[in-house]
Every structure is written in structure tokens, then in C-alpha cells.
Scaffold this active site. Structure first.
Site, PDB file in Angstrom:
ATOM      1  N   GLY A  55      30.625  47.900  50.789  1.00 48.28           N
ATOM      2  CA  GLY A  55      30.996  46.541  50.452  1.00 48.28           C
ATOM      3  C   GLY A  55      29.914  45.663  49.871  1.00 48.28           C
ATOM      4  CD1 TRP A  57      27.508  46.773  44.129  1.00 48.78           C
ATOM      5  CD2 TRP A  57      28.895  47.059  42.400  1.00 48.78           C
ATOM      6  NE1 TRP A  57      26.809  47.431  43.144  1.00 48.78           N
ATOM      7  CE2 TRP A  57      27.638  47.617  42.081  1.00 48.78           C
ATOM      8  CE3 TRP A  57      29.922  47.137  41.476  1.00 48.78           C
ATOM      9  CZ2 TRP A  57      27.386  48.230  40.842  1.00 48.78           C
ATOM     10  CZ3 TRP A  57      29.682  47.758  40.254  1.00 48.78           C
ATOM     11  CH2 TRP A  57      28.423  48.290  39.940  1.00 48.78           C
ATOM     12  CG  ASP A  99      44.540  57.893  46.123  1.00 46.14           C
ATOM     13  OD1 ASP A  99      43.651  57.656  45.273  1.00 46.14           O
ATOM     14  OD2 ASP A  99      45.138  58.979  46.195  1.00 46.14           O
ATOM     15  CG  ASP A 124      28.054  51.219  43.079  1.00 39.47           C
ATOM     16  OD1 ASP A 124      27.508  51.814  42.123  1.00 39.47           O
ATOM     17  OD2 ASP A 124      27.474  50.994  44.164  1.00 39.47           O
ATOM     18  CE  LYS A 164      26.638  54.506  41.495  1.00 37.71           C
ATOM     19  NZ  LYS A 164      26.325  54.936  42.876  1.00 37.71           N
TER      20      LYS A 164
END
Length: 310
Positions: A55, A57, A99, A124, A164
């Protein structure tokens, strides 16, 4: 790695604790924003953080969007964090344990946004690396494509997507694919990201999909089928070998983020500034694990039920 040695070795690790972030990765998003200013937009109201656990970000997003000194339009701003793992609560952030590939997750996000599209989507997330670079790069790209499918369904035109990536031999294919959906693609490497890592971040500016293409998330639809209409796949299947022409490679602009005055994430600092050296001490975690895999083993050990077999 020992807690004391890591506190001294990696200043970003320590600075994250001092500033209340759950992970050092918070500085990666902060340095990306220093370069691109996507979180400084006054019109930024709806944000989605994919693969968000633990958490850090989401913490950055919460602090950026909900400035304590600015109360205007605070009710219209919403942050949704999604991950398969449970997350401890974060102020102003709605967490979904779900999901990202499932249509129900898409429906829940849109419901929270009042059926409005998001202004900014970030991810990320990364797989557990194996050390086999080709395999790690492949799995990471599959994760990005999963995040991208959800993003195309919830991101408004002109929005921003940040994710990322692992830079490898075939990364230009991903650049090319993203180029069909966004006006500008930039590969960025924050100073807080270790130089020895393949990690970088793809910053996709100006979401602009083909007007004739309508994305539809379906668990029974493959990635190729989902992106039909975006010219992702230009291969024509034939029983005859066509003439081979080398296509021009798509190379995204590369940019380093973070000022030269920022700390080097790969450096070991022995002679620290007095303001930092005088405060060196062991710090407790900002947020403990919500459901660690070793929890059951500890319970068995305490009860005397965990014994070593000979």
C-alpha cells in the site's frame, strides 16, 4: 538481511519508515511525479492502484489527492486499491481484495466511481522473481497486459497509465503495443530504483484508443482476442512463407527521475550528514504483515505441535 544493517545501508528504506510509508517504493512514485506531475493535476479525482499491497503507492496517492490544507472537491475524489492480498486500511482509500483480470472487479470499481472513468491508473505489481531473466521478463509482461486490459476499460480518454516493467531484449514490443493506445510512451528510471535491477517504469500519457474499438473484459477471452481492433497483431497466418521485411523497432524515450541531490539507492553511506547520523536507530515496521505465511507455523510452535522430525 538484518534490520539494523538494512537501516544503515539503504537510506530510502529508512526514510520510508521515518515518513510513515509502508515500503521504500513510495519514493519511486514520488520521483516519477516530480518529473511528469501527473498527480499535481487539479482535475485529478478518480485514481486506481492495481496490485497495490502493501500500500505504499496508495499512501502517496492519498497524501497527494487529500491535502489536509485543501478541502475543496474532496468528496468527489476517490482512490481504489486492488490486490489479491489483504491490505490494512489507508485513509481515503477503498481497498478491494480482488482479481484484476475478473469482470466483477471492473464492475466494482465503476460502481465506486459512479460509472465515471478513472483519470489515473498505476500498477507497481511484479511476480516473485526467479533469477531467470527471460522468464521473469515474460511473466512481468503478462502481468502488465492483465493490468492494461482492466485499464482500457476504466481509464478516460487523455488519462495516464503508469506500470512497472522489466527492461529486457524484447521490451520494444511492449512499447509498440502501448503506442497504439497512448499518445506518448516514456520509460523512466527513478533514482530510488536500484541501478542493478532490471526494473523501470513505463509512463503512458494521453490515453487515445482507436475510436472503433470497444474493450470488453471477459475471463474466457485471450489477450490477443481482447486487443483485436488495436492492430496489436499484424501477423497474417498463411501456409506460404511471406517475404521477410525487418520492421522498425519502437524505442521509447528513456528518462532518469530524481534530482542528483537524491540519495543513490545502490550506495552505502558511511559519512552521513549529521542530521541523519545523529538519529540512526532501529525503527519498527510502519505496518506489520496482515496475513504472513509463517503465522500458522508460529502458532504451532507456541503450542508445542511443531517439532523437527529426525
Amino acid at each position: 538481511m538484518g534490520k539494523g544493517s538494512k537501516d544503515k545501508r539503504d537510506l530510502y528504506y529508512r526514510k520510508a519508515k521515518e515518513q510513515g510509508y509502508r515500503a521504500r517504493s513510495a519514493f519511486k512514485l514520488l520521483q516519477l511525479n516530480d518529473q511528469f506531475h501527473f498527480l499535481d493535476d487539479p482535475n485529478l479525482k478518480r485514481v486506481v492502484d492495481l496490485c497495490a499491497a502493501p500500500g505504499s503507492w496508495s499512501q502517496v496517492l492519498s497524501r497527494k489527492l487529500f491535502d489536509e490544507n485543501i478541502d475543496t472537491d474532496s468528496e468527489e475524489k476517490k482512490i481504489v486499491a486492488v490486490d489479491l492480498q489483504p491490505m490494512s486500511p489507508i485513509p481515503h482509500v477503498t481497498t478491494l481484495q480482488a482479481d484484476i483480470t475478473h469482470p466483477k472487479t471492473l464492475a466494482r470499481i465503476l460502481d465506486l466511481f459512479g460509472n465515471e472513468k478513472a483519470d489515473f491508473v498505476c500498477s507497481d505489481g511484479a511476480p516473485d522473481v526467479t533469477g531467470l531473466h527471460d522468464l521473469d521478463e515474460y511473466v512481468q509482461q503478462q502481468l502488465i497486459m492483465s493490468a492494461l486490459q482492466l485499464t482500457t476499460c476504466i481509464l478516460k480518454k487523455g488519462g495516464v497509465f503508469v506500470a512497472k516493467i522489466f527492461r529486457g531484449r524484447d521490451i520494444d514490443m511492449l512499447y509498440s503495443q502501448l503506442g497504439y493506445l497512448f499518445d506518448k510512451i516514456v520509460c523512466a528510471k527513478p533514482r530510488s530504483s536500484r541501478g542493478t535491477s532490471l526494473e523501470a517504469f513505463i509512463v503512458c500519457l494521453g490515453y487515445n484508443p482507436p475510436s472503433s474499438w470497444i474493450p470488453k473484459l471477459d475471463v474466457n477471452t485471450s489477450v490477443d482476442e481482447f486487443f483485436q481492433g488495436c492492430s496489436f497483431n499484424r501477423l497474417v497466418i498463411s501456409d506460404k512463407l511471406s517475404h521477410w521485411n525487418e520492421e522498425e523497432r519502437s524505442i521509447a524515450e528513456f528518462m532518469a527521475c530524481g534530482s542528483l541531490e537524491s540519495f543513490d539507492s545502490d550506495a552505502t553511506y558511511h559519512d552521513l550528514p549529521s542530521s541523519i547520523a545523529n538519529t540512526i536507530s532501529s525503527l519498527d515496521p510502519v505496518q506489520g504483515p496482515t496475513n504472513p505465511p509463517y503465522k500458522k507455523a508460529l502458532e504451532l510452535k507456541r503450542s508445542g505441535k511443531l517439532t523437527r522430525s529426525v
